[in-house]
Write a protein that holds these residues in place. Structure first.
Motif, short mmCIF file in Angstrom:
data_model
loop_
_atom_site.label_atom_id
_atom_site.label_comp_id
_atom_site.label_asym_id
_atom_site.label_seq_id
_atom_site.Cartn_x
_atom_site.Cartn_y
_atom_site.Cartn_z
N VAL A 176 0.84 -1.20 0.00
CA VAL A 176 0.00 0.00 0.00
C VAL A 176 0.87 1.25 0.00
CG1 VAL A 176 -1.64 1.35 1.38
CG2 VAL A 176 -2.00 -1.11 1.06
N ASP A 177 1.94 1.22 0.78
CA ASP A 177 2.82 2.38 0.92
C ASP A 177 3.55 2.71 -0.38
OD1 ASP A 177 4.15 4.46 2.42
OD2 ASP A 177 5.93 3.18 2.35
N HIS A 178 4.14 1.68 -1.04
CA HIS A 178 4.92 2.00 -2.25
C HIS A 178 5.07 0.85 -3.25
CE1 HIS A 178 7.89 0.34 0.53
NE2 HIS A 178 8.55 -0.03 -0.53
N LEU A 179 4.98 -0.38 -2.83
CA LEU A 179 5.22 -1.49 -3.75
C LEU A 179 4.17 -1.60 -4.86
CD1 LEU A 179 6.41 -4.33 -1.35
CD2 LEU A 179 7.80 -2.95 -2.92
N ARG A 180 2.97 -1.08 -4.62
CA ARG A 180 1.91 -1.15 -5.63
C ARG A 180 2.32 -0.41 -6.91
NH1 ARG A 180 -0.70 3.83 -5.23
NH2 ARG A 180 -0.18 4.86 -3.29
N LEU A 181 3.27 0.49 -6.79
CA LEU A 181 3.74 1.25 -7.95
C LEU A 181 4.87 0.55 -8.69
CD1 LEU A 181 3.73 4.75 -6.20
CD2 LEU A 181 1.93 3.73 -7.63
N ALA A 182 5.43 -0.49 -8.08
CA ALA A 182 6.53 -1.23 -8.70
C ALA A 182 5.96 -2.28 -9.66
CB ALA A 182 7.39 -1.90 -7.63
N PRO A 183 6.44 -2.31 -10.90
CA PRO A 183 5.89 -3.25 -11.89
C PRO A 183 5.89 -4.72 -11.43
CG PRO A 183 7.38 -1.71 -12.95
CD PRO A 183 7.49 -1.48 -11.46
N HIS A 222 5.41 -5.84 -8.49
CA HIS A 222 4.51 -6.05 -7.35
C HIS A 222 3.08 -5.61 -7.65
CE1 HIS A 222 7.57 -7.08 -4.34
NE2 HIS A 222 8.35 -6.26 -5.01
N ALA A 223 2.87 -4.86 -8.70
CA ALA A 223 1.57 -4.27 -8.99
C ALA A 223 0.45 -5.30 -9.08
CB ALA A 223 1.64 -3.45 -10.29
N GLU A 224 0.74 -6.48 -9.56
CA GLU A 224 -0.29 -7.51 -9.74
C GLU A 224 -0.69 -8.21 -8.44
OE1 GLU A 224 -2.04 -8.20 -12.54
OE2 GLU A 224 -1.01 -6.43 -13.34
N ASN A 225 -0.12 -7.81 -7.32
CA ASN A 225 -0.44 -8.46 -6.04
C ASN A 225 -1.61 -7.81 -5.31
OD1 ASN A 225 1.47 -10.44 -6.34
ND2 ASN A 225 3.08 -9.26 -5.35
N TRP A 226 -2.42 -7.05 -6.03
CA TRP A 226 -3.58 -6.40 -5.43
C TRP A 226 -4.47 -7.43 -4.73
CZ3 TRP A 226 -8.78 -7.19 -6.16
CH2 TRP A 226 -9.64 -6.26 -5.58
N GLY A 227 -4.78 -8.53 -5.39
CA GLY A 227 -5.66 -9.55 -4.81
C GLY A 227 -5.10 -10.12 -3.52
N LEU A 228 -3.80 -10.40 -3.52
CA LEU A 228 -3.14 -10.90 -2.31
C LEU A 228 -3.28 -9.90 -1.18
CD1 LEU A 228 -1.16 -12.79 -0.74
CD2 LEU A 228 0.66 -11.35 -1.69
N VAL A 229 -3.05 -8.64 -1.47
CA VAL A 229 -3.14 -7.60 -0.44
C VAL A 229 -4.56 -7.52 0.11
CG1 VAL A 229 -2.94 -5.10 -0.03
CG2 VAL A 229 -1.16 -6.32 -1.32
N GLN A 230 -5.55 -7.67 -0.74
CA GLN A 230 -6.94 -7.66 -0.27
C GLN A 230 -7.19 -8.85 0.66
OE1 GLN A 230 -8.75 -4.85 -1.01
NE2 GLN A 230 -6.79 -4.37 -1.97
N ILE A 231 -6.69 -10.01 0.28
CA ILE A 231 -6.85 -11.20 1.13
C ILE A 231 -6.24 -10.94 2.50
CG2 ILE A 231 -6.08 -13.59 1.47
CD1 ILE A 231 -6.29 -13.91 -1.63
N VAL A 232 -5.02 -10.44 2.52
CA VAL A 232 -4.31 -10.21 3.78
C VAL A 232 -5.01 -9.15 4.62
CG1 VAL A 232 -2.14 -9.40 4.80
CG2 VAL A 232 -2.10 -10.98 2.85
N ALA A 233 -5.40 -8.04 3.99
CA ALA A 233 -5.99 -6.93 4.73
C ALA A 233 -7.38 -7.26 5.28
CB ALA A 233 -6.07 -5.69 3.83
N LEU A 234 -8.12 -8.08 4.58
CA LEU A 234 -9.51 -8.33 4.97
C LEU A 234 -9.70 -9.62 5.78
CD1 LEU A 234 -11.22 -7.31 1.62
CD2 LEU A 234 -11.02 -5.94 3.71
N SER A 235 -8.64 -10.40 5.94
CA SER A 235 -8.75 -11.69 6.63
C SER A 235 -8.30 -11.61 8.08
CB SER A 235 -7.88 -12.74 5.93
OG SER A 235 -8.35 -13.01 4.64
N SER A 236 -8.91 -12.44 8.90
CA SER A 236 -8.43 -12.62 10.27
C SER A 236 -7.19 -13.51 10.23
CB SER A 236 -9.52 -13.30 11.11
OG SER A 236 -9.72 -14.63 10.66
N ASP A 237 -6.48 -13.58 11.33
CA ASP A 237 -5.32 -14.48 11.40
C ASP A 237 -5.74 -15.92 11.13
OD1 ASP A 237 -3.71 -12.31 11.96
OD2 ASP A 237 -3.25 -12.92 14.02
N GLN A 238 -6.90 -16.33 11.65
CA GLN A 238 -7.36 -17.70 11.43
C GLN A 238 -7.67 -17.95 9.97
OE1 GLN A 238 -7.41 -20.33 13.70
NE2 GLN A 238 -7.69 -21.46 11.80
N GLN A 239 -8.29 -16.99 9.30
CA GLN A 239 -8.57 -17.14 7.87
C GLN A 239 -7.26 -17.26 7.08
OE1 GLN A 239 -11.08 -13.61 7.73
NE2 GLN A 239 -12.75 -14.86 6.89
N LEU A 240 -6.27 -16.44 7.44
CA LEU A 240 -4.98 -16.53 6.75
C LEU A 240 -4.30 -17.87 7.03
CD1 LEU A 240 -3.50 -12.94 7.14
CD2 LEU A 240 -4.38 -14.04 5.06
#
Length: 136
Positions: free
Chosen positions: A103-110, A112-130
Motif C-alpha cells: 500500500v505504501d509503495h510497492l503497488r507502484l513497482a511493476p 509487485h503491482a499484480e499483487n492487489w488480490g493478495l493484499v486484499q486477502i491479507v488486509a480483509l482476513s483474520s489471522d485464522q482465515q490466513l
C-alpha cells in the motif's frame, strides 16, 4: 431494471450510504462513480472467500533441522519457526508487513503491482482465515 445500485457522484452516494451497505450485504452490485472512476462496495467476507478460491496461497512448507520454513513462490516473503505453528504465525506477520509495504509503495513497482488480490486477502482476513488459506 438493474439488480444493483449505481450512484453517479460521491454526494449522491453519501445520501444513500445505507442503501449501498444493504446492497453489499445482499451481494448485489453497488457502485459509485467519481471523476470517471467507478468503485464497488462489496461484502468483505464474500470478497475474501472469492479471492482465496481464485488465488490459492500455494505455500510451500519445508521441515528441516528441527525447524519449519514456509514460503510462497513468487513472493518476497518467507517465515521460519521451531514448530509449524510458529512458522505460520511468522508468515502471517510477514504477509501483513508486505501488505503495508504494498500500500505504501510497492503497488507502484511493476513486479509487485499484480499483487492487489493478495493484499486484499491479507488486509480483509483474520489471522485464522490466513492460517487456513496458507495451510489449505
Amino acid at each position: 431494471m438493474s439488480s444493483g445500485i449505481e450512484y453517479r457522484s460521491a454526494r449522491e452516494a453519501r445520501e444513500h450510504f445505507k442503501e449501498i451497505l444493504d446492497a453489499a450485504d445482499d451481494g448485489r452490485p453497488a457502485t459509485v462513480t467519481r471523476d470517471s472512476r467507478r468503485v464497488a462496495a462489496v461484502d468483505a467476507d464474500r470478497l475474501v472467500h472469492f479471492l482465496t478460491r481464485v488465488r490459492p496461497a500455494g505455500a510451500e512448507v519445508v521441515a528441516e533441522n528441527d525447524s519449519w520454513s514456509l514460503f510462497i513462490p513468487g513472493l518476497p516473503v518467507a517465515a521460519d519457526g521451531v514448530t509449524l505453528d510458529d512458522a505460520v504465525a511468522e508468515m502471517i506477520d510477514a504477509l501483513r508487513d508486505y501488505a503495508e509495504e504494498w500500500v505504501d509503495h510497492l503497488r507502484l513497482a511493476p513486479n509487485h503491482a499484480e499483487n492487489w488480490g493478495l493484499v486484499q486477502i491479507v488486509a480483509l482476513s483474520s489471522d485464522q482465515q490466513l492460517r487456513d488459506w496458507l495451510l489449505a
